[in-house]
Scaffold this motif. Structure first.
Motif, PDB file in Angstrom:
ATOM      1  N   PRO A 171       0.775  -1.170   0.183  1.00 53.46           N
ATOM      2  CA  PRO A 171       0.064  -0.036   0.121  1.00 53.46           C
ATOM      3  C   PRO A 171       0.760   1.315  -0.158  1.00 53.46           C
ATOM      4  O   PRO A 171       1.827   1.355   0.585  1.00 53.46           O
ATOM      5  CB  PRO A 171      -0.666  -0.221   1.297  1.00 53.46           C
ATOM      6  N   GLU A 172       0.583   2.300  -0.802  1.00 54.37           N
ATOM      7  CA  GLU A 172       0.996   3.553  -0.749  1.00 54.37           C
ATOM      8  C   GLU A 172       2.587   3.695  -1.407  1.00 54.37           C
ATOM      9  O   GLU A 172       3.259   4.440  -0.899  1.00 54.37           O
ATOM     10  CB  GLU A 172       0.713   4.337   0.426  1.00 54.37           C
ATOM     11  N   THR A 173       2.862   2.558  -2.204  1.00 59.12           N
ATOM     12  CA  THR A 173       4.281   2.583  -2.558  1.00 59.12           C
ATOM     13  C   THR A 173       4.658   2.726  -3.967  1.00 59.12           C
ATOM     14  O   THR A 173       5.570   3.023  -4.488  1.00 59.12           O
ATOM     15  CB  THR A 173       5.080   1.086  -1.950  1.00 59.12           C
ATOM     16  N   ASN A 174       3.263   2.811  -4.567  1.00 60.67           N
ATOM     17  CA  ASN A 174       3.335   2.977  -6.131  1.00 60.67           C
ATOM     18  C   ASN A 174       4.196   2.020  -6.904  1.00 60.67           C
ATOM     19  O   ASN A 174       5.040   2.351  -7.764  1.00 60.67           O
ATOM     20  CB  ASN A 174       3.944   4.484  -6.469  1.00 60.67           C
ATOM     21  N   GLY A 175       4.066   0.938  -6.324  1.00 59.75           N
ATOM     22  CA  GLY A 175       4.861  -0.260  -6.923  1.00 59.75           C
ATOM     23  C   GLY A 175       6.232  -0.471  -6.653  1.00 59.75           C
ATOM     24  O   GLY A 175       6.836  -1.261  -7.044  1.00 59.75           O
ATOM     25  N   THR A 176       6.912   0.281  -5.720  1.00 56.50           N
ATOM     26  CA  THR A 176       8.271   0.227  -5.503  1.00 56.50           C
ATOM     27  C   THR A 176       8.564  -0.767  -4.615  1.00 56.50           C
ATOM     28  O   THR A 176      10.030  -1.077  -4.494  1.00 56.50           O
ATOM     29  CB  THR A 176       8.968   1.626  -5.311  1.00 56.50           C
ATOM     30  N   TRP A 177       7.645  -1.243  -3.674  1.00 49.27           N
ATOM     31  CA  TRP A 177       7.866  -2.363  -2.989  1.00 49.27           C
ATOM     32  C   TRP A 177       6.555  -3.410  -3.288  1.00 49.27           C
ATOM     33  O   TRP A 177       5.538  -3.180  -3.064  1.00 49.27           O
ATOM     34  CB  TRP A 177       7.736  -1.778  -1.349  1.00 49.27           C
ATOM     35  N   ARG A 178       7.371  -4.484  -3.469  1.00 53.86           N
ATOM     36  CA  ARG A 178       6.320  -5.583  -4.093  1.00 53.86           C
ATOM     37  C   ARG A 178       6.495  -6.709  -3.427  1.00 53.86           C
ATOM     38  O   ARG A 178       7.567  -7.180  -2.841  1.00 53.86           O
ATOM     39  CB  ARG A 178       6.427  -5.683  -5.481  1.00 53.86           C
ATOM     40  N   THR A 179       5.286  -7.521  -3.391  1.00 54.41           N
ATOM     41  CA  THR A 179       5.582  -8.895  -2.585  1.00 54.41           C
ATOM     42  C   THR A 179       4.977  -9.878  -3.519  1.00 54.41           C
ATOM     43  O   THR A 179       3.737  -9.848  -3.875  1.00 54.41           O
ATOM     44  CB  THR A 179       4.971  -8.865  -1.115  1.00 54.41           C
ATOM     45  N   THR A 180       5.693 -11.079  -3.806  1.00 51.80           N
ATOM     46  CA  THR A 180       5.174 -12.390  -4.312  1.00 51.80           C
ATOM     47  C   THR A 180       4.980 -13.457  -3.736  1.00 51.80           C
ATOM     48  O   THR A 180       5.937 -13.969  -2.956  1.00 51.80           O
ATOM     49  CB  THR A 180       6.239 -12.684  -5.611  1.00 51.80           C
ATOM     50  N   ARG A 181       3.588 -13.765  -3.395  1.00 52.04           N
ATOM     51  CA  ARG A 181       3.128 -14.645  -2.501  1.00 52.04           C
ATOM     52  C   ARG A 181       3.179 -16.087  -3.216  1.00 52.04           C
ATOM     53  O   ARG A 181       2.104 -16.300  -3.796  1.00 52.04           O
ATOM     54  CB  ARG A 181       1.808 -14.046  -1.832  1.00 52.04           C
ATOM     55  N   MET A 182       3.886 -16.854  -2.602  1.00 51.21           N
ATOM     56  CA  MET A 182       3.773 -18.391  -3.260  1.00 51.21           C
ATOM     57  C   MET A 182       2.965 -19.357  -2.660  1.00 51.21           C
ATOM     58  O   MET A 182       2.575 -20.144  -3.132  1.00 51.21           O
ATOM     59  CB  MET A 182       5.284 -18.715  -3.273  1.00 51.21           C
ATOM     60  N   LEU A 183       2.324 -18.855  -1.428  1.00 51.40           N
ATOM     61  CA  LEU A 183       1.326 -19.471  -0.552  1.00 51.40           C
ATOM     62  C   LEU A 183       0.210 -18.655  -0.457  1.00 51.40           C
ATOM     63  O   LEU A 183       0.567 -17.517   0.144  1.00 51.40           O
ATOM     64  CB  LEU A 183       1.983 -20.252   0.630  1.00 51.40           C
ATOM     65  N   ALA A 184      -0.946 -19.091  -0.493  1.00 51.14           N
ATOM     66  CA  ALA A 184      -2.072 -17.887  -0.360  1.00 51.14           C
ATOM     67  C   ALA A 184      -2.255 -17.660   1.145  1.00 51.14           C
ATOM     68  O   ALA A 184      -2.257 -18.436   2.109  1.00 51.14           O
ATOM     69  CB  ALA A 184      -3.317 -18.793  -0.595  1.00 51.14           C
TER      70      ALA A 184
END
Length: 273
Positions: A171-184
């Motif tokens: 939230p509120e990072t404009n895509g500069t901090w992203r998380t790829t979640r491999m488990l739901a």
């Protein structure tokens, strides 16, 4: 490093430093955290595990007093054709595999899966499984945790590749901090999450996270400055951090490229009293 398209993941090469090099390094062990820099992942600190062939292992984390206690984390290097037909010695333990270099074939309850760099497999406890490298060397991360059962939510195997999952922007990072979640994250059958976290150059964790979840953090690429307790620690691709519960943590991504790491944390269960 891996070859081919897509993100590059660091894997160690072993060897020993020259006799003329200084002993000073960034390795540190405290009550709140441990930093194992890539320069200490040498030949003489590997283990040969029972039941494995053409394999050597760096044990990055084990439950210790004053440190992270919920999991073990290995970095395993397989020679061509190396692996195991009976890798997990404890049937109550779950596992998570993440391939850094080369390719491996993982068989889960009779179903074969070929995993290239970025490929992963969640292995539920009690699963009959095996792993074998292809015709060249392979390296992977292996996270082991004693599973905490929950009535009505049996665990299930998950296989995929992080490169094929759309990362979620924080939230509120404009895509500069992203998380790829491999488990739901909302599936209570999982008592751990394993994510790939990505920061653009200059992006930050903008507050000192202080939480019950322990972390195992392996830097896949790039560099950053991490704030741990009251300390600023420089980290780079190939470094490993073990963070105990409630260790304050934040970071600045240093550039010039992205800063990415593989992140374990324990979740979704009550505290046992």
């Amino acid at each position: 490093m891996t070859d081919g398209a897509g993100p590059q993941y660091y894997s160690p090469t072993g060897g020993l430093p020259g006799q003329t090099e200084l002993l000073t390094s960034r390795a540190v062990v405290t009550q709140g955290y441990t930093v194992i820099p890539r320069g200490v992942l040498r030949d003489i600190v590997t283990s040969v595990l029972p039941g494995w062939t053409s394999a050597r292992t760096w044990i990055l984390n084990r439950p210790v007093s004053g440190g992270a206690t919920t999991f073990a984390q290995y970095l395993v290097e397989l020679g061509p054709g190396g692996g195991s037909t009976d890798p997990e010695p404890q049937p109550e333990v779950e596992g998570f595999l993440f391939v850094l270099a080369g390719t491996v074939s993982v068989i889960l309850d009779g179903a074969a899966h070929d995993l290239a760099p970025g490929g992963f497999a969640f292995v539920p406890p009690g699963t009959d499984w095996s792993i074998r490298a292809g015709d060249r060397a392979a390296t992977f991360q292996w996270i082991r945790k004693r599973y905490e059962p929950l009535d009505g939510h049996p665990p299930h195997a998950v296989v995929g590749n992080e490169r094929e999952i759309e990362p979620a922007s924080m939230p509120e990072t404009n895509g500069t901090w992203r998380t790829t979640r491999m488990l739901a994250p909302d599936d209570l059958s999982f008592d751990m999450h394993v994510n790939v976290v990505t920061f653009s150059p200059g992006a930050v964790i903008p507050f000192a996270e202080t939480h019950v979840m322990e972390h195992g953090l392996y830097v896949l690429e790039g560099k950053a400055v991490y704030r741990l307790n009251d300390d600023w620690v420089e980290v780079e691709a190939g470094d490993y951090l073990s963070l105990r519960a409630f260790c304050p943590q934040a970071c600045y991504a240093g550039g010039p490229g992205e800063f990415r790491y593989l992140l374990y944390k324990d979740v979704n269960r009550h505290v046992t009293l």
